[in-house]
Design a protein around this motif. Structure first.
Motif, PDB file in Angstrom:
ATOM      1  N   GLY A   1       2.253   0.584  10.798  1.00 56.22           N
ATOM      2  CA  GLY A   1       3.180  -0.398  10.249  1.00 56.22           C
ATOM      3  C   GLY A   1       3.171  -0.461   8.737  1.00 56.22           C
ATOM      4  N   LEU A   2       2.471   0.446   8.085  1.00 52.73           N
ATOM      5  CA  LEU A   2       2.374   0.494   6.631  1.00 52.73           C
ATOM      6  C   LEU A   2       3.059   1.753   6.111  1.00 52.73           C
ATOM      7  CD1 LEU A   2      -1.404  -0.448   6.226  1.00 52.73           C
ATOM      8  CD2 LEU A   2       0.568  -1.989   5.978  1.00 52.73           C
ATOM      9  N   ARG A   3       3.519   1.678   4.886  1.00 55.54           N
ATOM     10  CA  ARG A   3       4.109   2.859   4.242  1.00 55.54           C
ATOM     11  C   ARG A   3       3.149   3.345   3.151  1.00 55.54           C
ATOM     12  NH1 ARG A   3       9.166   5.243   3.692  1.00 55.54           N
ATOM     13  NH2 ARG A   3       9.656   6.136   1.643  1.00 55.54           N
ATOM     14  N   PHE A   4       2.477   4.447   3.421  1.00 57.72           N
ATOM     15  CA  PHE A   4       1.543   5.034   2.475  1.00 57.72           C
ATOM     16  C   PHE A   4       2.311   5.924   1.499  1.00 57.72           C
ATOM     17  CE2 PHE A   4      -1.051   3.802   6.016  1.00 57.72           C
ATOM     18  CZ  PHE A   4      -2.304   3.495   5.489  1.00 57.72           C
ATOM     19  N   PRO A   5       2.170   5.703   0.187  1.00 59.89           N
ATOM     20  CA  PRO A   5       2.912   6.511  -0.790  1.00 59.89           C
ATOM     21  C   PRO A   5       2.602   8.003  -0.721  1.00 59.89           C
ATOM     22  CG  PRO A   5       2.087   4.514  -1.819  1.00 59.89           C
ATOM     23  CD  PRO A   5       1.442   4.601  -0.464  1.00 59.89           C
TER      24      PRO A   5
ATOM     25  N   ALA B   1       0.221  -0.010  -7.341  1.00 67.27           N
ATOM     26  CA  ALA B   1       1.348  -0.139  -6.411  1.00 67.27           C
ATOM     27  C   ALA B   1       1.066   0.461  -5.036  1.00 67.27           C
ATOM     28  CB  ALA B   1       2.592   0.522  -7.011  1.00 67.27           C
ATOM     29  N   GLY B   2      -0.037   1.195  -4.888  1.00 70.96           N
ATOM     30  CA  GLY B   2      -0.368   1.764  -3.588  1.00 70.96           C
ATOM     31  C   GLY B   2      -0.974   0.733  -2.662  1.00 70.96           C
ATOM     32  N   LEU B   3      -1.417   1.200  -1.509  1.00 73.50           N
ATOM     33  CA  LEU B   3      -2.016   0.297  -0.522  1.00 73.50           C
ATOM     34  C   LEU B   3      -3.506   0.127  -0.793  1.00 73.50           C
ATOM     35  CD1 LEU B   3      -0.299   1.520   2.768  1.00 73.50           C
ATOM     36  CD2 LEU B   3       0.410  -0.293   1.215  1.00 73.50           C
TER      37      LEU B   3
ATOM     38  N   HIS C   1      -8.201 -11.198   4.421  1.00 78.35           N
ATOM     39  CA  HIS C   1      -6.955 -10.979   5.163  1.00 78.35           C
ATOM     40  C   HIS C   1      -5.718 -11.179   4.293  1.00 78.35           C
ATOM     41  CE1 HIS C   1      -3.613 -11.876   7.937  1.00 78.35           C
ATOM     42  NE2 HIS C   1      -4.238 -11.066   8.792  1.00 78.35           N
ATOM     43  N   GLY C   2      -5.731 -12.174   3.444  1.00 70.24           N
ATOM     44  CA  GLY C   2      -4.552 -12.486   2.649  1.00 70.24           C
ATOM     45  C   GLY C   2      -4.233 -11.498   1.549  1.00 70.24           C
ATOM     46  N   VAL C   3      -5.209 -10.634   1.182  1.00 70.09           N
ATOM     47  CA  VAL C   3      -4.971  -9.710   0.065  1.00 70.09           C
ATOM     48  C   VAL C   3      -5.069  -8.242   0.475  1.00 70.09           C
ATOM     49  CG1 VAL C   3      -5.740 -11.373  -1.669  1.00 70.09           C
ATOM     50  CG2 VAL C   3      -7.403  -9.787  -0.684  1.00 70.09           C
ATOM     51  N   ALA C   4      -5.509  -7.970   1.688  1.00 71.67           N
ATOM     52  CA  ALA C   4      -5.703  -6.588   2.133  1.00 71.67           C
ATOM     53  C   ALA C   4      -4.456  -6.045   2.802  1.00 71.67           C
ATOM     54  CB  ALA C   4      -6.876  -6.512   3.109  1.00 71.67           C
ATOM     55  N   ASP C   5      -4.194  -4.744   2.591  1.00 76.89           N
ATOM     56  CA  ASP C   5      -3.151  -4.072   3.371  1.00 76.89           C
ATOM     57  C   ASP C   5      -3.706  -3.618   4.712  1.00 76.89           C
ATOM     58  OD1 ASP C   5      -0.868  -4.121   1.531  1.00 76.89           O
ATOM     59  OD2 ASP C   5      -2.122  -2.871   0.244  1.00 76.89           O
ATOM     60  N   TYR C   6      -4.994  -3.288   4.751  1.00 71.20           N
ATOM     61  CA  TYR C   6      -5.694  -3.061   6.012  1.00 71.20           C
ATOM     62  C   TYR C   6      -7.159  -3.422   5.794  1.00 71.20           C
ATOM     63  CZ  TYR C   6      -7.511   1.463   4.263  1.00 71.20           C
ATOM     64  OH  TYR C   6      -8.150   2.438   3.538  1.00 71.20           O
ATOM     65  N   VAL C   7      -7.868  -3.635   6.894  1.00 71.21           N
ATOM     66  CA  VAL C   7      -9.288  -4.006   6.837  1.00 71.21           C
ATOM     67  C   VAL C   7     -10.080  -3.015   7.685  1.00 71.21           C
ATOM     68  CG1 VAL C   7     -11.015  -5.761   7.385  1.00 71.21           C
ATOM     69  CG2 VAL C   7      -8.778  -6.448   6.481  1.00 71.21           C
TER      70      VAL C   7
ATOM     71  N   GLY D   1       2.189 -14.554   8.978  1.00 71.70           N
ATOM     72  CA  GLY D   1       3.489 -13.922   9.132  1.00 71.70           C
ATOM     73  C   GLY D   1       3.503 -12.476   8.664  1.00 71.70           C
ATOM     74  N   ARG D   2       2.351 -11.840   8.671  1.00 75.17           N
ATOM     75  CA  ARG D   2       2.242 -10.428   8.309  1.00 75.17           C
ATOM     76  C   ARG D   2       1.099  -9.808   9.099  1.00 75.17           C
ATOM     77  NH1 ARG D   2      -2.065  -9.827   4.323  1.00 75.17           N
ATOM     78  NH2 ARG D   2      -1.247  -7.811   3.632  1.00 75.17           N
ATOM     79  N   ARG D   3       1.256  -8.543   9.454  1.00 77.80           N
ATOM     80  CA  ARG D   3       0.241  -7.882  10.278  1.00 77.80           C
ATOM     81  C   ARG D   3      -0.663  -7.023   9.401  1.00 77.80           C
ATOM     82  NH1 ARG D   3      -0.961  -3.567  13.618  1.00 77.80           N
ATOM     83  NH2 ARG D   3      -1.930  -4.193  15.588  1.00 77.80           N
ATOM     84  N   VAL D   4      -1.954  -7.262   9.512  1.00 78.16           N
ATOM     85  CA  VAL D   4      -2.945  -6.489   8.765  1.00 78.16           C
ATOM     86  C   VAL D   4      -3.699  -5.606   9.754  1.00 78.16           C
ATOM     87  CG1 VAL D   4      -4.996  -6.605   7.292  1.00 78.16           C
ATOM     88  CG2 VAL D   4      -3.167  -8.305   7.027  1.00 78.16           C
TER      89      VAL D   4
END
Length: 342
Positions: free
Chosen positions: A50-54, A132-134, A162-168, A208-211
């Motif tokens: 569900g993420l877009r990796f540059p 700007a990356g993940l 959780h609130g600042v990570a794109d993945y954990v 409201g966002r999936r990590v």
């Protein structure tokens, strides 16, 4: 140019050289020199979890434990940067010396022991990022927390990041925290992963966002152990796996002056062991996102990780030996490889 810098840095104690390198990179970045020296990052976007990796090349956890240099490291051309391992409370880690170069083998042994400034410090740094990356955040437990109570530390970190990570990433594979690797298998792993999955899903719904949740595993596994890990990943709905962490095996470096130092061995000797794990996981979990890490010191090695079954790769020790241009070189090679496959 890097060969000259490396010769100077390798005259320093390894941990001192590590700090000097990061501070120099930070200064260069603030002056706008990183992009001028290395050029723009490779654009090779890929959708995963569900993420877009540059692009397909990331920085492995461990190099920037506190996210103190996130923007500067990201500017080297990484599509994603993983910071940590972070623990709930700050801790100094193991006594020095705890970092050793095995240059003949393109390898490093470390026994840092999750030295970090604590999760609150890391979160504030990630909040300020301009990269700007993940950003992935790798979480662990404090040394003072028993293995039986490890879940509480992982939950504390998950809730904080959780609130600042794109993945954990859940790190259960460092050899430098006593007893940690016992959490990798069977009932103990399920007892850790199930509550983390449940809490992360609740946090996702609230935010409201999936990590995505990933697990980082060791290369020192039998076929039966790999099967157990694969089963736990599936049963507990984890989104991906990072294969692999460092190894405790020493056969590949036998006879070296530092071969018997305690800690995790990374670099060239881990290349094939990590590939073995990746191939086995890909066979058992054909649709699972896999991030391959271990022994990548050239574009050819990055391509081989993808051929083994990885979707993305991460670098660490290769940067020490080959220099900061490695990220862009590998990203370019993987973009070309993806184009050839289409």
């Amino acid at each position: 140019m890097y060969s000259l810098a490396r010769s100077l840095l390798f005259n320093l104690d390894p941990e001192t050289a590590h700090g000097v390198s990061l501070r120099a990179l930070e200064s260069l970045h603030r002056a706008g020199g990183v992009e001028r020296l290395f050029g723009p990052a490779v654009s090779d976007p890929v959708e995963l979890m569900g993420l877009r990796f540059p692009n397909r090349v990331g920085l492995a956890a461990g190099l920037d434990k506190n996210a103190d240099h996130l923007d500067a490291l990201g500017a080297l051309g990484f599509g994603f940067v993983e910071v940590g391992t972070v623990t709930p409370k700050a801790q100094p880690g193991n006594a020095k010396p705890r970092l050793f170069r095995l240059a003949k083998h393109g390898a490093i042994i470390n026994r840092f022991g999750f030295n970090n400034q604590g999760v609150a410090h890391l979160v504030e740094n990630v909040k300020r990022r301009r990269y700007a990356g993940l950003v992935g955040i790798n979480i662990g437990k404090n040394l003072s927390t028993s293995v039986d109570d490890a879940l509480s530390d992982y939950l504390t970190c998950l809730e904080a990041v959780h609130g600042v990570a794109d993945y954990v990433t859940v790190n259960v594979s460092s050899p430098n925290t006593p007893g940690l690797r016992t959490l990798q298998f069977g009932a103990q792993l399920d007892a850790l992963l199930a509550p983390l999955r449940e809490r992360c899903t609740a946090l996702d719904e609230s935010a409201g966002r999936r990590v995505p949740l990933l697990i980082k595993i060791a290369p020192d596994m039998s076929d039966e152990e790999i099967a157990l890990v694969a089963q736990s990943i599936t049963q507990n709905g984890f989104d991906g796996v990072i294969a692999t962490n460092t190894t405790v095996e020493r056969e590949a470096v036998a006879g070296h002056a530092h071969a018997e130092e305690a800690g995790g061995l990374s670099g060239r000797p881990v290349f094939e062991p990590s590939n073995r794990i990746i191939r086995a996981l890909r066979q058992k979990l054909p649709d699972l996102p896999i991030i391959g890490v271990g022994g990548i010191d050239s574009p050819a090695k990055a391509r081989a990780k993808i051929e083994a079954g990885a979707d993305l790769v991460q670098l660490y020790s290769g940067l020490i030996y080959e220099g900061p241009g490695l990220a862009r070189h590998c990203a370019k090679a993987l973009a070309e490889q993806a184009g050839e496959a289409r």
